[in-house]
Structure formats: structure tokens, C-alpha cells
Design a protein around this motif. Structure first.
Motif, short mmCIF file in Angstrom:
data_model
loop_
_atom_site.label_atom_id
_atom_site.label_comp_id
_atom_site.label_asym_id
_atom_site.label_seq_id
_atom_site.Cartn_x
_atom_site.Cartn_y
_atom_site.Cartn_z
N SER A 18 -77.10 -104.68 -12.39
CA SER A 18 -77.63 -103.75 -12.51
C SER A 18 -76.74 -102.37 -12.48
O SER A 18 -75.91 -102.20 -11.33
CB SER A 18 -78.72 -103.37 -11.89
N VAL A 19 -76.22 -101.83 -13.60
CA VAL A 19 -75.11 -100.68 -13.58
C VAL A 19 -75.72 -99.54 -14.21
O VAL A 19 -76.45 -99.48 -15.31
CB VAL A 19 -74.03 -100.90 -14.24
N ARG A 20 -75.94 -98.49 -13.48
CA ARG A 20 -76.40 -97.17 -13.96
C ARG A 20 -75.37 -96.06 -13.95
O ARG A 20 -74.33 -96.23 -13.27
CB ARG A 20 -77.74 -96.69 -13.05
N TYR A 21 -75.62 -95.07 -14.83
CA TYR A 21 -74.61 -94.34 -15.17
C TYR A 21 -75.27 -92.66 -15.21
O TYR A 21 -76.33 -92.69 -15.66
CB TYR A 21 -73.98 -94.46 -16.54
N ALA A 22 -74.54 -91.69 -14.66
CA ALA A 22 -75.32 -90.52 -14.84
C ALA A 22 -74.07 -89.54 -14.81
O ALA A 22 -72.99 -89.59 -14.27
CB ALA A 22 -76.16 -90.17 -13.62
N GLU A 23 -74.48 -88.29 -15.24
CA GLU A 23 -73.33 -87.12 -15.06
C GLU A 23 -73.84 -85.98 -14.59
O GLU A 23 -75.00 -85.67 -14.69
CB GLU A 23 -72.75 -86.63 -16.61
N ALA A 24 -73.07 -85.09 -13.78
CA ALA A 24 -73.47 -83.85 -13.32
C ALA A 24 -72.02 -83.41 -12.93
O ALA A 24 -71.13 -83.91 -12.20
CB ALA A 24 -74.22 -84.17 -11.92
N ASP A 25 -71.84 -82.17 -13.22
CA ASP A 25 -70.67 -80.96 -12.76
C ASP A 25 -70.89 -80.87 -11.29
O ASP A 25 -71.66 -79.67 -11.11
CB ASP A 25 -70.70 -79.74 -13.74
N LEU A 26 -70.21 -81.31 -10.30
CA LEU A 26 -70.43 -81.21 -9.07
C LEU A 26 -69.41 -79.96 -8.51
O LEU A 26 -69.72 -79.32 -7.67
CB LEU A 26 -70.14 -82.64 -8.42
N ASP A 27 -68.42 -79.92 -9.25
CA ASP A 27 -67.44 -78.64 -8.63
C ASP A 27 -67.42 -77.31 -9.67
O ASP A 27 -66.72 -76.49 -9.54
CB ASP A 27 -65.92 -79.35 -8.61
N ASP A 29 -66.35 -76.86 -12.60
CA ASP A 29 -65.20 -76.75 -13.59
C ASP A 29 -65.84 -76.82 -15.14
O ASP A 29 -64.97 -76.60 -15.86
CB ASP A 29 -64.15 -77.45 -13.29
N GLY A 30 -66.92 -77.01 -15.41
CA GLY A 30 -67.78 -77.28 -16.70
C GLY A 30 -67.30 -78.83 -17.43
O GLY A 30 -67.85 -78.80 -18.44
N ILE A 31 -66.96 -79.91 -16.50
CA ILE A 31 -66.54 -80.95 -16.75
C ILE A 31 -67.44 -81.98 -15.87
O ILE A 31 -67.10 -81.89 -14.59
CB ILE A 31 -64.97 -81.68 -16.69
N PRO A 32 -68.53 -82.53 -16.16
CA PRO A 32 -69.22 -83.45 -15.46
C PRO A 32 -68.29 -84.79 -14.85
O PRO A 32 -67.73 -85.18 -15.36
CB PRO A 32 -70.33 -84.02 -16.16
N THR A 50 -73.67 -99.33 -3.70
CA THR A 50 -72.54 -98.46 -3.72
C THR A 50 -72.69 -97.68 -5.06
O THR A 50 -73.01 -98.10 -6.22
CB THR A 50 -71.14 -99.02 -3.88
N VAL A 51 -72.46 -96.26 -5.02
CA VAL A 51 -72.49 -95.36 -5.99
C VAL A 51 -71.02 -94.85 -6.27
O VAL A 51 -70.61 -94.19 -5.24
CB VAL A 51 -73.55 -94.24 -6.14
N TYR A 52 -70.44 -95.15 -7.01
CA TYR A 52 -68.84 -94.58 -7.08
C TYR A 52 -68.96 -93.26 -7.98
O TYR A 52 -69.55 -93.09 -9.04
CB TYR A 52 -68.24 -95.61 -7.89
N VAL A 53 -68.05 -92.22 -7.38
CA VAL A 53 -68.14 -90.90 -8.28
C VAL A 53 -66.65 -90.61 -8.70
O VAL A 53 -65.82 -90.86 -7.90
CB VAL A 53 -68.59 -89.79 -7.36
N TYR A 54 -66.56 -90.25 -9.97
CA TYR A 54 -65.20 -90.21 -10.76
C TYR A 54 -65.44 -88.66 -11.16
O TYR A 54 -66.29 -88.07 -11.78
CB TYR A 54 -65.09 -91.22 -11.68
N HIS A 55 -63.90 -88.12 -11.14
CA HIS A 55 -63.78 -86.76 -11.56
C HIS A 55 -62.63 -86.81 -12.54
O HIS A 55 -61.58 -87.48 -12.47
CB HIS A 55 -63.20 -85.96 -10.47
N ARG A 56 -62.88 -86.04 -13.84
CA ARG A 56 -61.92 -86.07 -14.90
C ARG A 56 -60.82 -84.93 -14.74
O ARG A 56 -61.09 -83.85 -14.56
CB ARG A 56 -62.74 -86.02 -16.25
N GLN A 57 -59.53 -85.54 -14.84
CA GLN A 57 -58.57 -84.77 -14.73
C GLN A 57 -57.75 -85.08 -16.01
O GLN A 57 -57.05 -86.06 -16.10
CB GLN A 57 -57.26 -84.83 -13.73
#
Length: 135
Positions: A18-27, A29-32, A50-57
Motif C-alpha cells: 500500500s503506497v500513498r502519496y501527498a503533496e504540501a509546501d512545508l518550507d 518556497d512555492g514548491i510542494p 514509514t512516510v518518506y518526505v522529498y524536497h524538489r531542487q
């Protein structure tokens, strides 16, 4: 998210995850940021799933942190710590408490505050919530 019946360490009755996906702008910067929650016998244990959180650069996705979450709601709050918004985890602790006469387990609350390297968990009581203050 729950582990399928019959799955356990070293044995997976069903190869499905079971894999779930969500987006939220935590910092802000306008990029979730992206949250990936994985639930199966190899990712879930006594600390939850485990929930893995990734940041786009630019064009790259960078691993930011992992958080552990029992089944429940993970909410993004308005307040920030060290540049990242706080999270609120609301769940029923079916492992530690007895249900009431209706079979309902009490709710538990945790605020996750950013330390600069990851999220720190702080248990809350329902008395911590008022109309004048929020976590």
C-alpha cells in the motif's frame, strides 16, 4: 494503513504494497514537498509505517526526512520551526490503550517540529488546544 493479514518479518503472504502519496509546501518556497507512505510487512513495525518526505531542487528530488506514522491523520499546520511547517499526527493508539464501552480507542496527538535535520515528536493532550493558541 495496515499490514495485510498473514504478512510478517521474513514472510509476505501478498506481494502487494500500500503506497500513498501527498503533496504540501512545508518550507514556503512555492514548491510542494512529496510525502510517500509505504505500508507492508517490511516497512511497518512497532513505530508505525514509514512516510518518506522529498524536497524538489531544480529537476532533482532530494530525500528530506522520514517520519513514522501509525494509521491516522497527518496534518500540515500553519506554524513553522527553522523554516519548515509543523505537522500534527492524530491517531488511535490501539496497542497501548483499552477501548471504551463503545469499542472506540482514545485519540492521541503528536506535534512534529522541524529541528533542522528532521522532525521531533512532542505528545500533546487535548487540553493543549484552545481557541487562542494552536500548536
Amino acid at each position: 494503513m495496515n499490514t495485510p493479514a498473514g504478512d510478517g518479518p521474513g514472510h509476505v503472504a501478498s506481494p502487494k504494497k500500500s503506497v500513498r502519496y501527498a503533496e504540501a509546501d512545508l518550507d514556503g518556497d512555492g514548491i510542494p514537498e512529496v510525502f510517500l507512505a509505504v505500508a507492508d510487512a517490511y516497512y511497518c513495525g512497532s513505530a508505525g509505517c514509514t512516510v518518506y518526505v522529498y524536497h524538489r531542487q531544480g529537476e532533482q528530488w532530494r530525500f528530506l526526512t522520514a517520519v513514522w506514522s501509525d494509521p491516522g491523520d497527518l496534518l500540515v499546520l500553519g506554524r513553522s520551526d527553522k523554516g519548515y511547517r509543523r505537522l500534527l499526527h492524530i491517531y488511535e493508539d490501539t496497542n497501548a490503550d483499552e477501548p471504551n464501552a463503545d469499542g472506540v480507542y482514545p485519540r492521541h496527538y503528536e506535534v512534529l517540529s522541524w529541528t533542522g535535520n528532521g522532525y521531533q515528536y512532542e505528545p500533546l493532550t487535548s487540553g493543549a488546544f484552545t481557541r487562542e493558541t494552536t500548536p
